[in-house]
Design a protein around this motif. Structure first.
Motif, PDB file in Angstrom:
ATOM      1  N   LEU A 109       0.851  -1.187   0.000  1.00  0.00           N
ATOM      2  CA  LEU A 109       0.000   0.000   0.000  1.00  0.00           C
ATOM      3  C   LEU A 109       0.888   1.239   0.000  1.00  0.00           C
ATOM      4  O   LEU A 109       1.711   1.423   0.904  1.00  0.00           O
ATOM      5  N   LYS A 110       0.722   2.092  -0.992  1.00  0.00           N
ATOM      6  CA  LYS A 110       1.519   3.309  -1.059  1.00  0.00           C
ATOM      7  C   LYS A 110       0.687   4.494  -0.591  1.00  0.00           C
ATOM      8  O   LYS A 110      -0.509   4.580  -0.870  1.00  0.00           O
ATOM      9  N   GLU A 111       1.354   5.401   0.129  1.00  0.00           N
ATOM     10  CA  GLU A 111       0.699   6.608   0.648  1.00  0.00           C
ATOM     11  C   GLU A 111      -0.535   6.256   1.478  1.00  0.00           C
ATOM     12  O   GLU A 111      -1.628   6.771   1.264  1.00  0.00           O
ATOM     13  N   HIS A 112      -0.340   5.347   2.405  1.00  0.00           N
ATOM     14  CA  HIS A 112      -1.383   4.973   3.371  1.00  0.00           C
ATOM     15  C   HIS A 112      -0.917   5.340   4.779  1.00  0.00           C
ATOM     16  O   HIS A 112       0.270   5.567   5.018  1.00  0.00           O
TER      17      HIS A 112
ATOM     18  N   ILE B  71      -6.277   1.554   9.212  1.00  0.00           N
ATOM     19  CA  ILE B  71      -5.399   1.459   8.053  1.00  0.00           C
ATOM     20  C   ILE B  71      -6.188   1.993   6.869  1.00  0.00           C
ATOM     21  O   ILE B  71      -7.294   1.524   6.588  1.00  0.00           O
ATOM     22  N   GLY B  72      -5.636   2.991   6.187  1.00  0.00           N
ATOM     23  CA  GLY B  72      -6.354   3.550   5.053  1.00  0.00           C
ATOM     24  C   GLY B  72      -5.517   4.567   4.318  1.00  0.00           C
ATOM     25  O   GLY B  72      -4.387   4.883   4.727  1.00  0.00           O
ATOM     26  N   PRO B  73      -6.042   5.103   3.219  1.00  0.00           N
ATOM     27  CA  PRO B  73      -5.302   6.090   2.433  1.00  0.00           C
ATOM     28  C   PRO B  73      -4.889   7.290   3.273  1.00  0.00           C
ATOM     29  O   PRO B  73      -5.577   7.689   4.220  1.00  0.00           O
ATOM     30  N   ARG B  74      -3.770   7.874   2.909  1.00  0.00           N
ATOM     31  CA  ARG B  74      -3.230   9.026   3.618  1.00  0.00           C
ATOM     32  C   ARG B  74      -4.254  10.158   3.715  1.00  0.00           C
ATOM     33  O   ARG B  74      -4.377  10.808   4.758  1.00  0.00           O
ATOM     34  N   SER B  75      -5.011  10.374   2.656  1.00  0.00           N
ATOM     35  CA  SER B  75      -5.997  11.458   2.648  1.00  0.00           C
ATOM     36  C   SER B  75      -7.048  11.257   3.731  1.00  0.00           C
ATOM     37  O   SER B  75      -7.495  12.216   4.367  1.00  0.00           O
ATOM     38  N   GLU B  76      -7.445  10.006   3.942  1.00  0.00           N
ATOM     39  CA  GLU B  76      -8.415   9.715   4.999  1.00  0.00           C
ATOM     40  C   GLU B  76      -7.760   9.786   6.372  1.00  0.00           C
ATOM     41  O   GLU B  76      -8.353  10.249   7.345  1.00  0.00           O
ATOM     42  N   ALA B  77      -6.511   9.311   6.452  1.00  0.00           N
ATOM     43  CA  ALA B  77      -5.802   9.291   7.731  1.00  0.00           C
ATOM     44  C   ALA B  77      -5.640  10.702   8.293  1.00  0.00           C
ATOM     45  O   ALA B  77      -5.771  10.927   9.505  1.00  0.00           O
ATOM     46  N   LEU B  78      -5.374  11.672   7.406  1.00  0.00           N
ATOM     47  CA  LEU B  78      -5.129  13.038   7.859  1.00  0.00           C
ATOM     48  C   LEU B  78      -6.382  13.721   8.402  1.00  0.00           C
ATOM     49  O   LEU B  78      -6.295  14.770   9.044  1.00  0.00           O
ATOM     50  N   LYS B  79      -7.547  13.137   8.163  1.00  0.00           N
ATOM     51  CA  LYS B  79      -8.795  13.689   8.693  1.00  0.00           C
ATOM     52  C   LYS B  79      -9.054  13.243  10.130  1.00  0.00           C
ATOM     53  O   LYS B  79      -9.930  13.780  10.806  1.00  0.00           O
TER      54      LYS B  79
END
Length: 443
Positions: free
Chosen positions: A27-30, A42-50
């Motif tokens: 997984l890249k950019e997670h 565990i999830g995409p970086r965009s979701e993690a930053l929220k």
């Protein structure tokens, strides 16, 4: 299960995240979130930053994976590292190691040697290890204090050993320690009959009964050399594995260490019993013990984990290096370049190890709900460029000096290569002092 609405204790944002399960995934950019010592997200970086998080750690150029699991070793033997090199197994044991153990091994030796081993393993990306050595209560105390995870196998032989006058005393100590630590979050007690040639049927039967009563595992050196197998055939009329099967020891809780000699009948026994095999390639190479046919076992459905063995016969506790050796050796033994590819090799050093030790529900892969036992490898160096497959670069082009950070149950034990619970300079000084005593050069 974690509460998705609560704030995270820590959010990690690596360049690559390798969960191991499902197999072969990168997984890249997670991002990965930790709460109360467990993986909560565990999830995409965009979701993690929220998400709300008490701490956010950027890990650029790093691969985040499950912590490595060293499924076999003798931790305190770090203090015998290099003592008797370049000798055959039985000569090494009977003329050098056993006499040295009789003279030097006591509670202080096990305390200091185990601390040295734990620190070395943490710096090498290992979050869990299996230990089979004398004074297991002392080793358990060192594990507890260090923050690492471990399986402690109670050593049992037919003759006196340091800390136990006979097999019955060793078994009694094991039962007591099992009872004392059965609720410990990071320590698992198992029984460790040394080998078929040092433990007779009577004591093996006692161990089998007690292990069944306690639902405890059994960890044992088996088929380490061709000589061991041939000797058993001559003396008992059967191969050691067949004997263990006849005595009822084999099964999903049995951990067969080494297994360099495997016949068709042996393979059938391993498959039928669902026994795990723990492969120690570098020790086997150094002692010229033989080659475990890893690919053949894997294709037959046998769970194969990897271990370093002790530092006296390896001579390091470098599981990443061990896994690379295992992958390369598997190809040569199988006569196939596709044998034990990099992704399967990493699985062998993580989830397969967890399965062998009966810990697969807790560790070995990055999955929500599992313990946050993690390691971050820095792949930004010259030797790792360019990166087409980060797992291939990890296995084939990366050394343990690239281990940057490590967590066990969400607690950071290595921060930017710095041990958080050990004084590295003091560990080196203590080991040096032991070396002077053992070599006869004490001042």
């Amino acid at each position: 299960m974690p509460n998705p609405a609560a704030a995270l204790d820590l959010l990690l944002l690596p360049t690559w995240l390798v969960p191991v399960e499902p197999a072969g995934v990168v997984l890249k950019e997670h991002g990965l979130g930790i709460r109360d010592g467990r993986i909560a997200f565990i999830g995409p970086r965009s979701e993690a930053l929220k998400l709300k998080a008490s701490e956010v750690r950027e890990l650029p150029g790093m691969l985040l994976s499950p912590g490595l699991i060293n499924a076999h070793g003798h931790a305190a033997m770090t203090l015998f590292r290099g003592l008797a090199d370049d000798l055959p197994l039985m000569t090494w044991l009977e003329q050098h190691i056993w006499p040295a153990e009789a003279k030097w091994v006591d509670e202080a030796f096990v305390r200091d040697g185990t601390d040295l081993a734990i620190a070395e393993q943490i710096k090498g990306g290992i979050t869990c290890f299996s230990d089979m050595y004398f004074f297991p209560k002392v080793a358990s105390e060192r594990v507890h204090n260090s923050g690492i995870r471990a399986q402690i196998a109670i050593p049992i032989l037919d003759f006196p050993i340091p800390g136990a006058s006979d097999a019955d005393e060793a078994i009694r100590q094991g039962v007591e320690l099992f009872s004392d630590l059965k609720h410990h979050p990071r320590i698992k007690i198992t029984f460790g009959p040394h080998a078929p040639y040092t433990v007779g049927d009577e004591n093996l039967e006692k161990i089998r009964v007690i292990a069944e009563e306690l639902d405890a595992a059994i960890h044992m050196h088996v088929h380490e050399t061709a000589f061991e197998v041939q000797q058993s055939i001559e003396q008992r009329g059967e191969r050691p594995l067949a004997r263990l099967g006849r005595l009822g020891l084999l099964g999903p809780r049995f951990q067969a260490v080494h297994m360099t000699q495997i016949s068709d009948d042996d393979l059938a026994l391993l498959v039928e019993s669902n026994t795990s095999v723990i492969h120690c390639p570098e020790s086997n190479l150094k002692l010229a013990s033989g080659f475990c046919p890893v690919e053949r076992l894997w294709q037959a459905g046998v769970n194969v984990a990897v271990g370093t063995d002790g530092a006296a016969s390896n001579n390091d506790l470098d599981l990443l290096g061990e896994t690379r050796t295992a992958a390369l050796l598997a190809k040569a033994v199988a006569g196939s370049a596709t044998a034990l590819d990099a992704h399967r090799a990493l699985r062998m050093a993580t989830l397969n190890g967890a399965r062998a030790l009966g810990l697969e529900a807790e560790v070995g892969s990055l999955e929500v709900g599992k313990a946050a036992d993690l390691v971050a490898f820095d792949l930004s160096g010259l030797a790792q460029q360019p990166i087409y497959d980060p797992v291939s670069q990890l296995i084939y082009a990366t050394g343990r000096d690239c281990v940057k950070h490590l967590w066990v149950a969400g607690k950071q034990l290595l921060d930017d290569r710095r041990l958080t619970r050990f004084d590295e300079q003091q560990l080196c000084a203590t080991a040096t002092a032991w070396g002077r005593r053992i070599s006869g050069h004490a001042e």
